[in-house]
Design an enzyme around this catalytic site. Sequence first.
Site, PDB file in Angstrom:
ATOM      1  N   ASP A 113       0.821  -1.199   0.000  1.00 14.99           N
ATOM      2  CA  ASP A 113       0.000   0.000   0.000  1.00 14.99           C
ATOM      3  C   ASP A 113       0.858   1.254   0.000  1.00 14.99           C
ATOM      4  OD1 ASP A 113      -2.249  -1.595   0.140  1.00 14.99           O
ATOM      5  OD2 ASP A 113      -2.298  -1.564   2.327  1.00 14.99           O
ATOM      6  N   TYR A 225       7.215 -10.262   6.415  1.00 12.34           N
ATOM      7  CA  TYR A 225       6.906  -8.870   6.722  1.00 12.34           C
ATOM      8  C   TYR A 225       7.462  -8.498   8.091  1.00 12.34           C
ATOM      9  CZ  TYR A 225       3.634  -8.319   2.820  1.00 12.34           C
ATOM     10  OH  TYR A 225       3.086  -8.224   1.563  1.00 12.34           O
TER      11      TYR A 225
END
Length: 518
Positions: A113, A225
């Site tokens: 994002d 992540y």
Amino acid sequence: MASSRSRTLSKYHNWTREELIAQLEKLDVDSSQHEILPRKEGSFFNFASHPRRKIALKFCYSGQEYNGMAFQKDKTPLPTVEGVLFNALTQTRLIDPNKGFEGCGWERCGRTDRGVSAAGQVISLWVRSAINDGIIPDSDQTETASSQGVLNPDDVNDELPLLTVDAGSSFSSRVTRSQRSSIATSEIPYIQVLNRVLPSTIRIIAWSPVAETFSARFSCQFRHYKYFFPATKDLSIPRMEDAVGRLVGSHDFRNLCTLDGSRQIDNYIRHISHAEISQIGPDESAMDIGPMYVFNLIGNAFLYNQVRNIMAILFLVGSGLEEPHVLSSLMNGDPKNPVPPYRPGEKIEVVDRKPSYQMAIGLPLVLWDCGYLTEDVKWQTDDDPPTATGETESVITSNVRHQLSSIYMRSRIRSVIDGHFLRASSRYHDLPYTPLPFTDDEARDATLTHEKTTLNIPVGAGVHIRTAKYIPLLNRARGDTSEAVNERWRQGRGKKRLERQKLQGEDTPSLHTINIAS
């Protein structure tokens, strides 16, 4: 006349050659950030006369500078990472701009994002190669090859990394002795070539030759992540660790992601192989806000905004507003397959629809690595640039490590300065939130936090939600089921999209068969 000439030259005549080149490159990059640039008139380059190979590129980027990873057809407030990369690849004539993303077989490992960074993002694509491997286009085939543009990947067999072409293609395998002597034996230094034209916020760090069937997305074995956050005095790391342990294994994450009907996902089961919270080494600039921690999450694939949704729940747990087992309840979305208690005696509720809550801020999130089988990728760097006595600054800074070290040094200096600004203001102002005393040996009672006049709920990156009353997560209003979200999109925007594509004569799959996974 002399004075006029002096005024004309006054801006640049004292600049060095390196400074002028750097300024021109910066202007080129700045002017091409927001759009895919077409090939300029009069600058024809015959891509068909050059061999191609399929490669994977590993790169890092600072997400706060970009409007996300994926290229958008509509105008965006900030450039996208893919848009800037595409322009760099066309500027260096590694791909044909007129063929677009489809023409080079562009695939990304995953989307990020706006504001989210990456240290090991990967794309795979077909690029121009300097290694011909004995394949030279016939002179009488030049016009045909030129009209066809770049090679079709279907015409290239699996003998990689060297390019070979079937005899039936537009390239002939007949090579004369004089032609063989001119065949290139070393590859284009992809890293150096691309990093010269890319902004410093995107750095290519490695590349690998890959097979024709390789996919940056579907060949990926795991994605790692990291989410960075400071452990302030009102945040309990042990409570967060209790919740994190529940993530390992295969679970239903429909309540821990953003439901998006356009993706038409009907399977929300994802497997997490590793989840932990660990402390980062002491940092002088962070002493006023507590030590830095990182949430590590490794899985085979992730849903839309899954990590940021999980992190939001961890902040609620760490703040004492929710118990760790609320995470188990949120992963208990299917009454037919109930989640067993993580600890004896825990009450796990069935939550078939996502309760309302704000996901964590994207800035501290980093796609740390994308993992592949060793037989699929062999990461490598360009040959080290030649060194000699009195080597120029441009040679030194061409090394990726030197470039990233320089960026890190400037960032550390800015961080230290910002830390001193905070210290200077503390003489006149309180912290934006009031930390509560609490030790790791005791489980903090959530009612202690509820008694505060104003609650400050962390959502990452130093941002807090201020509220006078906290509503427990499982008592909040809940959204629609995932099935209802998908059906609403099919009957609305999806239906309009199909009608528009039919008018344009495009072959598109049925709305019921579209399934885009992370």
